[in-house]
Design a protein around this motif. Structure first.
Motif, PDB file in Angstrom:
ATOM      1  N   VAL A   3      38.339  44.373  37.955  1.00 36.40           N
ATOM      2  CA  VAL A   3      37.503  44.906  39.106  1.00 36.40           C
ATOM      3  C   VAL A   3      36.506  44.848  39.751  1.00 36.40           C
ATOM      4  O   VAL A   3      35.857  44.748  40.980  1.00 36.40           O
ATOM      5  N   LEU A   4      35.213  44.755  37.941  1.00 34.77           N
ATOM      6  CA  LEU A   4      34.097  44.707  38.550  1.00 34.77           C
ATOM      7  C   LEU A   4      33.941  43.303  38.836  1.00 34.77           C
ATOM      8  O   LEU A   4      33.105  42.618  40.030  1.00 34.77           O
ATOM      9  N   LEU A   5      35.115  41.833  38.247  1.00 33.82           N
ATOM     10  CA  LEU A   5      34.448  41.323  38.553  1.00 33.82           C
ATOM     11  C   LEU A   5      35.232  40.372  39.932  1.00 33.82           C
ATOM     12  O   LEU A   5      34.762  39.373  40.888  1.00 33.82           O
ATOM     13  N   ALA A   6      36.706  40.896  40.404  1.00 33.59           N
ATOM     14  CA  ALA A   6      36.981  41.106  41.696  1.00 33.59           C
ATOM     15  C   ALA A   6      36.008  41.507  42.620  1.00 33.59           C
ATOM     16  O   ALA A   6      36.753  40.699  44.325  1.00 33.59           O
ATOM     17  N   GLY A   7      36.092  42.599  42.722  1.00 31.01           N
ATOM     18  CA  GLY A   7      35.052  43.489  43.641  1.00 31.01           C
ATOM     19  C   GLY A   7      33.569  42.627  44.219  1.00 31.01           C
ATOM     20  O   GLY A   7      33.656  42.942  45.450  1.00 31.01           O
TER      21      GLY A   7
END
Length: 139
Positions: A16-20
């Protein structure tokens, strides 16, 4: 699922952190383009806030990746090192872009657009490297 496969899968929070951060960086780029064509200062404010949001998500993803880089089996993987380098470059240039966006209105143009394009492309490359790495088992 064996232990090797568990180590290679991405943690959902890291994902989530990476793609968000990607949609936020894209939104900043689109806001910069809207500002350059409309001269409405609110678009510059949108871009600044979207960049800040992208950095809020990108920072912990970078920290998570750096901590994982300390593990011996990950340290030998050059793809992971390249992934961390792309994440770091995205974060650093995103921070520089935020400083450029802090300038007074039109003074941030045209370097804000160039930096937004570079940050978005680096973010795409980092996300692609990160997700292409996860979930693969060695035969």
């Amino acid at each position: 699922m064996n232990n090797a496969a568990l180590r290679r899968t991405i943690h959902p929070v890291h994902a989530v952190l990476l793609a968000g951060s990607l949609p936020l960086f894209l939104g900043a780029l689109l806001s910069d383009l809207a500002y350059s064509s409309s001269y409405q200062v609110q678009w510059a404010n949108f871009a600044s806030w979207l960049l800040a949001g992208g950095l809020v998500l990108e920072g912990p993803a970078l920290l998570w990746s750096l901590v994982r880089l300390l593990r011996p089996e990950v340290r030998r993987d050059r793809r992971w090192l390249l992934f961390v380098v792309f994440l770091a470059a995205t974060f650093i240039l995103g921070f520089v872009n935020s400083l450029v966006h802090a300038k007074d209105a039109w003074a941030m143009m045209p370097e804000a657009i160039f930096l937004s394009v570079i940050v978005f492309l680096l973010g795409c490359a980092a996300t692609w490297l990160g997700f292409s790495r996860f979930g693969k088992e060695e035969v």
